[in-house]
Design an enzyme around this catalytic site. Structure first.
Site, PDB file in Angstrom:
ATOM      1  N   ARG A 334       0.807  -1.227   0.000  1.00 18.65           N
ATOM      2  CA  ARG A 334       0.000   0.000   0.000  1.00 18.65           C
ATOM      3  C   ARG A 334       0.836   1.272   0.000  1.00 18.65           C
ATOM      4  O   ARG A 334       0.442   2.270  -0.578  1.00 18.65           O
ATOM      5  CB  ARG A 334      -1.010  -0.003   1.156  1.00 18.65           C
ATOM      6  CG  ARG A 334      -2.104  -1.050   0.962  1.00 18.65           C
ATOM      7  CD  ARG A 334      -3.217  -0.925   1.987  1.00 18.65           C
ATOM      8  NE  ARG A 334      -4.002   0.278   1.829  1.00 18.65           N
ATOM      9  CZ  ARG A 334      -3.937   1.340   2.621  1.00 18.65           C
ATOM     10  NH1 ARG A 334      -3.128   1.329   3.675  1.00 18.65           N
ATOM     11  NH2 ARG A 334      -4.673   2.383   2.380  1.00 18.65           N
ATOM     12  N   CYS A 365      13.797  -6.228  -3.895  1.00 16.91           N
ATOM     13  CA  CYS A 365      14.768  -5.541  -4.742  1.00 16.91           C
ATOM     14  C   CYS A 365      14.123  -4.425  -5.543  1.00 16.91           C
ATOM     15  O   CYS A 365      13.977  -4.506  -6.776  1.00 16.91           O
ATOM     16  CB  CYS A 365      15.431  -6.542  -5.672  1.00 16.91           C
ATOM     17  SG  CYS A 365      16.570  -7.572  -4.772  1.00 16.91           S
TER      18      CYS A 365
END
Ligand SMILES: *Cc1c(COP(=O)(O)O)cnc(C)c1O
Length: 437
Positions: A334, A365
């Protein structure tokens, strides 16, 4: 001290540890590992009861609160919803399957979606879903043909764009034609759909639906939407000759993510919207319809927290301090998606003041894999447990296996204070189970 921590189920114990449902979060992290979602059953049930009570109080019981499954969906939750007399929204075959697997009563299900597949519609008919909210004319014709072919008579609502956009704190009265959801009033397509639904011999045309946005703090857009919808029901009565019996006013009620958020009490929302419904019905000469509301976030959001273990604390002099945790956008996208606000607490130092300003980073990553920037936190070091609050909605349900991170488990703290695993942690084998050699 409770006031510091935004939800009724949260507190701080005598050791200064954060508790949820009376349980020490450090002990839960120790028992189940991290990352870990923890949900408080009492908080969920209290939310369900407050919606049901408001329906009793303001609509004389002639209505239904239907939980929006997309906020958090698993079998254990459907059992709680059923016990609390709630209905439920589903928006996919997967959510429908989960409800079915939990034995949730089909007649209390509402099937949503702007592009339901033929398979999904067939599944809804077969399972006997109580209401299908039709989004567009293609769907209306497909459903009509399927119902005809199978001899079923599904209850149908039409999703209408009432022309009120309340996705932000501001709302806009017009200009909502540009939405992928539902029939527009302005172009006449909503009336065309109403006439087609009224003419169908297979479909039971029950009423209308609208949903104006999410995390809304203002009552006014809900009142306006109710007025627009009842006005359109009156127009349908005049032009298509059918008096619709149901009005589904959607969800979208805001919750407290950070102390500054100031959500409207459900009761005040229900009181004002029901007064607007009564007045509009009186003005248009319609009988008060059966009212459905669809809270998602506000049923489960405050009931949940996520526990992480802190790894590296990377101080970049003059720039910022990154606190890295063992989860991230894979279990809570979110912040990456909407820059959502969250409240962060060092679970073992919850009674202490927050003296640091940090950026909380995940382990994925991606530079954008953050959970919050420049947030207040107690001093933490590697190994500490970090709690993110109000993660009960749109976290587990939006989780992914990005970077092949297994999804965390969900532990429910019962009203008796006992912990119960309701979703197990994904294993490495789960991650490769669909891979073929
Ligand atoms: C998302 C959604 C809801 C629930 O919204 P919340 O903001 O979680 O209360 C209700 N109805 C529909 C149709 C939705 O798409």
């Amino acid at each position: 001290m409770t006031a510091m921590y935004i939800a009724d189920c949260l507190d701080v114990n005598s050791q200064g540890h954060l508790t949820i449902g009376g349980r020490d979060t450090l002990e839960l992290a120790e028992t189940y590992g991290t990352p870990l979602y923890v949900m408080d059953e009492g908080e969920i049930r209290r939310a369900c009861r407050s919606y049901r009570r408001s329906i009793e109080k303001y609509y004389d019981g002639k209505g239904m609160a239907a939980y929006a499954s997309k906020a958090f969906c698993c079998k254990a939750l459907y059992r709680i919803l059923e016990e609390e007399g709630m209905g439920a929204d589903v928006v996919s075959a997967g959510e429908l399957y989960t409800a079915q697997a939990a034995g949730f009563p089909a007649e209390k299900l509402i099937f949503h979606g702007n592009n339901k597949t033929v398979e999904e519609l067939s599944m809804a008919l077969e399972y006997g879903v109580g209401r299908i909210v039709v989004d567009n004319l293609t769907e209306l014709h497909t459903l009509d043909a399927l119902a005809c072919a199978t001899g079923k008579h599904p209850g149908v609502l039409l999703r209408i764009k009432p022309g009120i956009d309340a996705h932000t704190h501001e709302f806009i009265r017009t200009g909502q034609i540009d939405s992928k959801f539902g029939f527009a009033l302005e172009t006449g397509e909503a009336m065309e759909a109403a006439k087609a639904a009224a003419a169908s011999r297979s479909l039971r045309f029950l009423g209308l639906h609208c949903h104006i946005g999410s995390q809304i703090f203002d009552i006014h857009p809900f009142v306006l939407a109710a007025q627009v919808m009842i006005g359109f029901m009156a127009q349908i009565k005049a032009e298509a000759g059918v008096e619709l019996r149901e009005l589904n006013l959607g969800g979208g009620f805001g919750i407290k993510y950070i102390p500054e958020n100031d959500p409207v009490e459900y009761d005040r929302y229900m009181q004002q919207v029901s007064a607007a419904v009564a007045e509009s019905c009186a003005q248009t000469g319609l009988a008060t319809p059966f009212i459905i509301i669809e809270p998602g976030r506000s049923v489960v959001g405050s009931a949940g927290i996520t526990l992480y273990q802190v790894g590296e604390v990377k101080k970049i002099p003059g720039i910022r301090t990154y606190v890295s945790v063992d989860g991230g956008m894979c279990d809570n996208p979110r912040y990456a998606l909407y820059k959502s606000d969250y409240c962060f607490v060092a679970a073992g130092k919850a009674g202490q003041p927050k003296t640091c300003t940090v950026t909380v980073a995940g382990k994925c990553c991606e530079t954008g894999d953050l959970l919050g920037e420049n947030v207040a936190l107690q001093q933490v070091q590697p190994g500490d447990i970090l709690a993110v609050l109000a993660t009960g909605a749109y976290n587990y349900s939006m989780a992914s296996n990005y970077n092949r991170n297994p999804k965390p488990p969900v532990v429910l703290i019962g009203e008796d204070g006992k912990d119960r695993l309701i979703v197990r942690r994904e294993t490495m084998d789960d991650l490769v189970k669909n891979d073929l050699d």
